[in-house]
Write an enzyme that holds these catalytic residues in place. Structure first.
Site, PDB file in Angstrom:
ATOM      1  N   ASP A   1       0.888  -1.276   0.069  1.00 49.35           N
ATOM      2  CA  ASP A   1      -0.171   0.061   0.162  1.00 49.35           C
ATOM      3  C   ASP A   1       0.829   1.321  -0.122  1.00 49.35           C
ATOM      4  O   ASP A   1       1.999   1.361   0.652  1.00 49.35           O
ATOM      5  CB  ASP A   1      -0.864   0.041   1.157  1.00 49.35           C
TER       6      ASP A   1
ATOM      7  N   HIS B   1       2.546   2.990  -9.166  1.00 45.74           N
ATOM      8  CA  HIS B   1       2.353   1.462  -9.070  1.00 45.74           C
ATOM      9  C   HIS B   1       3.683   1.003  -9.913  1.00 45.74           C
ATOM     10  O   HIS B   1       4.151  -0.106  -9.558  1.00 45.74           O
ATOM     11  CB  HIS B   1       1.183   1.212 -10.092  1.00 45.74           C
TER      12      HIS B   1
ATOM     13  N   LEU C   1      11.079 -20.751  -4.505  1.00 43.28           N
ATOM     14  CA  LEU C   1      10.032 -19.788  -3.816  1.00 43.28           C
ATOM     15  C   LEU C   1       8.551 -20.092  -4.506  1.00 43.28           C
ATOM     16  O   LEU C   1       8.371 -20.050  -5.727  1.00 43.28           O
ATOM     17  CB  LEU C   1      10.470 -18.353  -4.046  1.00 43.28           C
TER      18      LEU C   1
HETATM   19  C1  FPP Z   1      -2.103   0.192  -3.402  1.00 37.59           C
HETATM   20  O1  FPP Z   1      -1.665   1.342  -3.359  1.00 37.59           O
HETATM   21  C2  FPP Z   1      -1.453  -0.610  -4.573  1.00 37.59           C
HETATM   22  C3  FPP Z   1      -2.028  -1.269  -5.575  1.00 37.59           C
HETATM   23  C4  FPP Z   1      -3.300  -1.016  -5.592  1.00 37.59           C
HETATM   24  C5  FPP Z   1      -1.313  -1.786  -6.519  1.00 37.59           C
HETATM   25  C6  FPP Z   1       0.022  -2.717  -6.202  1.00 37.59           C
HETATM   26  C7  FPP Z   1       0.673  -3.245  -7.298  1.00 37.59           C
HETATM   27  C8  FPP Z   1       1.866  -3.282  -7.756  1.00 37.59           C
HETATM   28  C9  FPP Z   1       2.709  -2.753  -6.677  1.00 37.59           C
HETATM   29  C10 FPP Z   1       2.468  -3.845  -8.989  1.00 37.59           C
HETATM   30  C11 FPP Z   1       3.012  -5.170  -8.631  1.00 37.59           C
HETATM   31  C12 FPP Z   1       2.887  -5.968  -9.703  1.00 37.59           C
HETATM   32  C13 FPP Z   1       3.209  -7.352  -9.812  1.00 37.59           C
HETATM   33  C14 FPP Z   1       3.118  -7.875 -10.995  1.00 37.59           C
HETATM   34  C15 FPP Z   1       3.289  -8.085  -8.458  1.00 37.59           C
HETATM   35  P1  FPP Z   1      -2.590   2.478  -3.340  1.00 37.59           P
HETATM   36  O2  FPP Z   1      -2.754   2.808  -4.888  1.00 37.59           O
HETATM   37  O3  FPP Z   1      -3.849   2.354  -2.697  1.00 37.59           O
HETATM   38  O4  FPP Z   1      -1.830   3.841  -2.628  1.00 37.59           O
HETATM   39  P2  FPP Z   1      -2.414   5.126  -1.842  1.00 37.59           P
HETATM   40  O5  FPP Z   1      -3.204   4.328  -0.687  1.00 37.59           O
HETATM   41  O6  FPP Z   1      -1.213   5.600  -1.777  1.00 37.59           O
HETATM   42  O7  FPP Z   1      -3.454   5.816  -2.637  1.00 37.59           O
END
Ligand code: FPP
Length: 248
Positions: free
Chosen positions: A18, A35, A129
């Site tokens: 997050d 992201h 893993l």
């Molecule tokens: C939450 O942060 C994160 C997500 C919804 C996306 C997470 C995805 C990745 C890190 C890419 C990973 C890819 C693979 C293939 C594993 P948020 O957008 O809710 O953040 P915020 O709370 O600051 O708005």
């Protein structure tokens, strides 16, 4: 055990990644840039978990609820999953990673479903893993699909209702066959489970950090592992009843 530190390591680590949006906003970048930046700590965690003999790692990449985000953010996340799969799969395979996706696949594009199926097929026989990526996943969805599957088996006569034990139910979940999660790490400063692994987190140690996911470093992972190693895992029993090996 971590060979370098001789400390117990979790068999299975689950991570709620997050804080990508806030990371991007702090840099006046669009949310998808956050992201994308989140791929770096994903690579790091895969490498570190493999190196420390963690058996399984499960990453919460896109929840059932995330479908409600603006269409352009959803689209860019789906594009990122396809791109990351295409770019990283050979490397993961070379590392001996067994990759699986958990979640409601029917909601994903045909292209992404195809990439997922190919990646799972390629890495199926790997013994390193166990990496699970949760996409279009929700803990409640998972419990319902397991209940429906077992109900079908009961109505076909293949299973009797009395035979539904914790083991049978657990193995019908998307993570069936993967050891139960022992450590949950959530970045981004929120103290919630947010519909992740509702069944599997029953006895997990919960570690929350305000670090935003794209900034999550090896040092942060070590801190979380140190937290885990310092916990006494009692599973509802008394301290004196627990064998030292169960303490982690
Ligand atoms: C939450 O942060 C994160 C997500 C919804 C996306 C997470 C995805 C990745 C890190 C890419 C990973 C890819 C693979 C293939 C594993 P948020 O957008 O809710 O953040 P915020 O709370 O600051 O708005």
């Amino acid at each position: 055990m971590d060979a370098a530190t001789a400390k117990p390591v979790p068999r299975h680590i689950a991570i709620t990644m997050d804080g990508n949006g806030r990371w991007a906003a702090a840099r006046a970048l669009p949310r998808p840039a956050g992201h994308r930046a989140g791929l770096k700590p994903v690579r790091m965690c895969v490498e570190e978990c493999a190196r420390r003999d963690v058996e399984a790692l499960t990453l919460f990449a896109f929840s059932s609820e995330n479908w409600g985000r603006p269409a352009d953010e959803v689209g860019s996340l789906m594009g990122l999953f396809i791109e990351a799969l295409e770019r990283e799969i050979e490397e993961l395979h070379g590392q001996g990673v067994r990759l699986r996706f958990i979640g409601e696949r029917r909601n994903l594009s045909v292209r992404l479903q195809g990439r997922i199926a190919a990646a799972e097929e390629l890495t199926r026989g790997n013994s390193g893993l166990k990496l699970q990526v949760a996409v279009s996943y929700g803990g409640r969805w998972d419990i319902i699909q397991a209940a429906q599957r077992l109900a079908r088996e009961c109505s076909s006569g293949a299973l009797r209702p009395e035979e539904i034990s914790e083991e049978v139910f657990g193995s019908s979940l998307a993570l069936g066959g993967v050891p139960e999660a022992e450590l949950l790490i959530r970045t981004g400063g929120e103290y919630r489970i947010s519909n992740f692994l509702l069944w599997e987190l029953a006895y997990a140690e919960l570690y929350f950090t305000s670090r935003l996911w794209p900034d999550f470093s090896v040092g942060d992972l070590e801190e979380a592992l140190g937290f885990f190693a310092g916990r006494e895992r009692r599973f509802g029993q008394l301290s004196a009843q627990c064998p030292a090996a169960a303490k982690g």
